[in-house]
Design a protein around this motif. Structure first.
Motif, PDB file in Angstrom:
ATOM      1  N   ARG A  25       0.843  -1.209   0.000  1.00  0.00           N
ATOM      2  CA  ARG A  25       0.000   0.000   0.000  1.00  0.00           C
ATOM      3  C   ARG A  25       0.875   1.254   0.000  1.00  0.00           C
ATOM      4  NH1 ARG A  25      -0.881   4.695   2.553  1.00  0.00           N
ATOM      5  NH2 ARG A  25      -0.657   3.715   4.581  1.00  0.00           N
ATOM      6  N   ASP A  26       1.500   1.593   1.129  1.00  0.00           N
ATOM      7  CA  ASP A  26       2.337   2.800   1.139  1.00  0.00           C
ATOM      8  C   ASP A  26       3.541   2.585   0.217  1.00  0.00           C
ATOM      9  OD1 ASP A  26       3.143   5.373   1.921  1.00  0.00           O
ATOM     10  OD2 ASP A  26       2.504   5.031   3.975  1.00  0.00           O
TER      11      ASP A  26
ATOM     12  N   HIS B 266       3.939   4.670  12.533  1.00  0.00           N
ATOM     13  CA  HIS B 266       4.077   4.580  11.074  1.00  0.00           C
ATOM     14  C   HIS B 266       4.926   5.791  10.682  1.00  0.00           C
ATOM     15  CE1 HIS B 266       2.089   4.187   6.935  1.00  0.00           C
ATOM     16  NE2 HIS B 266       2.613   5.405   6.884  1.00  0.00           N
TER      17      HIS B 266
ATOM     18  N   HIS C 109       7.688   8.057   8.283  1.00  0.00           N
ATOM     19  CA  HIS C 109       8.244   8.326   6.957  1.00  0.00           C
ATOM     20  C   HIS C 109       9.669   8.848   7.112  1.00  0.00           C
ATOM     21  CE1 HIS C 109       5.054   7.362   4.082  1.00  0.00           C
ATOM     22  NE2 HIS C 109       4.262   7.489   5.148  1.00  0.00           N
TER      23      HIS C 109
ATOM     24  N   ASN D 259       9.187   4.726   3.732  1.00  0.00           N
ATOM     25  CA  ASN D 259       8.720   4.392   5.085  1.00  0.00           C
ATOM     26  C   ASN D 259       9.863   3.751   5.875  1.00  0.00           C
ATOM     27  OD1 ASN D 259       6.241   4.389   3.322  1.00  0.00           O
ATOM     28  ND2 ASN D 259       5.266   3.946   5.258  1.00  0.00           N
TER      29      ASN D 259
END
Ligand code: KIV
Ligand code: ZN
Length: 512
Positions: free
Chosen positions: A13-14, A202, A204, A238
């Protein structure tokens, strides 16, 4: 507090939001199975409301996996949640992951909503998601820039509404480890009902701190880490799975926690993600980069020979990096190929093995030694990467300093053979012009790079391209001992990805 850290993988997804890294459904399914074998606890398989292709991929993955949870991401709107549930409903362990932005800047400029309205929307979304499944994750987008008392308030509200995981994202990669650790501690002590939920993070990597922030958060009490293989993802990416997992494993005194990850599968999976997405792993990347275990200085080599632990804090075998690479040649049989591929982490079905074996023999005729890098590339091209529409049958190019470069190309397009020839100002230009003519595409070549897959002049050339057509961007990759053929394969792979994107338009305004 539990000493198990839940590994939530968002490569599909990301990770797929990395510029140009679109994957088709078949590729996503393969990766999902490998992620399950790696031992991740949760796979975020996609954002079902973003496109029909995403919906299809998430629902196929949900139906296939049996051991790990499969999450579908959605905003707080009912129709988004319906889509997410529609896609994950047949999973053995379904999860709905709903999110809304909570920082003042996002609420004012992006959502145009008050704090009260955002809390109400979050509660309604979690309650609605909970009516479908027991496992609901709520994310406070831009959490690290959110007022901390408001963050605790909305997390508390989400937990009372039924969220079993609350996720604190550093959406823009702005946090600093000390600060992020303090924020996690604050959330752990000031969020009503936090003992009934798992706190997740989560991060980045905009400042290169994603792994440090994640580890700081784990030390401070977070028990779910959202990560991707090779750290791919939106913008600078990520937190990388391999860095977090190997930090926990290598420094147990510092991190008295465990994960379910079978670390010996890390390296093959890192290669697979790179092969499928076309995103090259930087050579000095921690854990999985080509140089991560290469000792250049004589004094280091001497030390490692005497005792590896002098300069190696991890053994290459721990991450599945085979120390004794087997060299295969044209006399090697199917059995040797099969067992070696198995050691490399590729357990192929009979028909897949046959397809790779045929190409292996062709390659071994052109190249004396077939190395692991070559095999990996063959497996990717023959088995792992499914062409959508265009397939190369043959290419023949004439060029030199006295002739006009000319290419003759035969492609299979939608199962039908087509052929043509064309010119260019060099052999690659001629090949690309002809392929563009045959496919009726008008992409712009933004980047073209060639590297050698291994050493020696008989090495296969590996070409990666970046293409743009009507605002869509795709990467393509191809390898072959002949550099022109490798270039054609990379171009065709990129065109297939563009076609996939054209057929599965993502609502880019709405995807985070
Ligand atoms: O970066 C982010 O905030 C996200 C959320 C959807 C978790 O990807
Ligand atoms: Zn993200």
């Amino acid at each position: 507090m539990s000493d198990k850290v839940i590994i939530f993988d968002t490569t599909l997804r990301d990770g797929e939001q990395s510029p140009g890294a679109s994957m088709n459904t078949a590729e996503k399914l393969r990766l999902a199975s490998q992620l399950e074998d790696l031992g991740v606890d949760v796979i975020e398989a996609g954002f079902p409301a973003a496109s029909d292709g995403d919906f299809e991929a998430v629902s196929k993955i949900a139906q296939k996996l049996t051991r790990c949870e499969v999450a579908g991401l959605c905003r707080t709107a009912k129709k988004d949640i319906d889509k997410a549930w529609g896609a994950v409903q047949h999973a053995a362990k379904p999860r709905i992951h709903t999110f809304i932005a909570t920082s003042d800047i996002h609420m004012k400029y992006k959502l145009n909503m008050s704090r009260e309205k955002v809390v109400k929307t979050a509660i309604e979304a979690v309650q609605y998601a909970k009516s479908f499944t027991g496992s609901v994750e709520f994310s406070a987008e831009d959490g690290s820039r959110t007022d901390r008392d408001f963050l605790c308030e909305i997390f508390g509200a989400a937990i009372s509404a039924g969220a079993t995981t609350v996720n604190l994202p550093d959406t823009v990669g702005y946090a600093i480890p000390e600060e992020f650790s303090a924020l996690v501690k604050y959330v752990m002590t000031h969020t009503p009902g936090i003992d009934r939920a798992v706190l997740s993070v989560h991060c980045h990597n905009d400042l290169g701190l994603a792994t440090s922030n994640t580890l700081a958060a784990i030390s401070a009490g977070a028990r779910q880490a959202e990560v991707t293989i090779n750290g791919i993802g939106e913008r600078a990416g990520n937190t990388s799975l391999e860095e977090v997992v190997m930090s926990l494993k290598t420094r147990p005194n510092f991190f008295p926690m465990t994960t379910n990850i079978d670390t010996t599968r890390i390296y093959p999976l890192s290669r697979l993600v790179s092969m499928i997405t076309g995103i090259i792993v930087q050579p000095n990347k921690a854990i999985v980069g080509a140089n991560a275990f290469a000792h250049e200085a004589g004094i280091h080599q001497d030390g490692v020979l005497k005792n590896p632990m002098t300069y190696e804090i991890m053994r290459p075998e721990t991450i599945g990096l085979a120390s004794n690479k087997l060299i295969l040649g044209k006399h090697s049989g199917r059995h040797a190929l099969h067992s070696h591929l198995k050691e490399m982490g590729y357990d192929l079905a009979d028909d897949e093995l046959m397809a790779v074996f045929i190409k292996f023999k062709e390659l071994a005729d052109k190249k004396k030694h077939v190395l692991d890098e070559d095999l990996e590339s063959l497996v990717t091209e023959e088995v792992l990467r499914t062409p959508d529409i265009f397939k190369l049958e043959y290419i023949q190019v004439t060029s030199g300093n006295t002739v006009m470069p000319t290419a003759s190309v035969r492609l299979i397009i939608n199962e039908r053979p087509v052929k043509d020839s064309g010119h260019g100002n060099g052999p690659i230009d001629a090949a690309y012009n002809t392929i563009a003519k045959l496919t009726g595409t008008e992409s712009e070549l933004l980047r073209f790079s060639v590297t050698a897959l291994s050493g020696g002049t008989d090495s296969q050339g590996e070409v990666t391209v970046r293409l743009r057509e009507n605002g869509l961007i795709a990467l393509g990759r191809g390898a072959d001992p002949d550099i022109i053929t490798a270039s054609a394969k990379a171009y065709i792979n990129g065109l297939n990805r563009l076609e996939y994107l054209k057929r599965n338009p993502v609502n880019t305004h709405e995807v985070v």
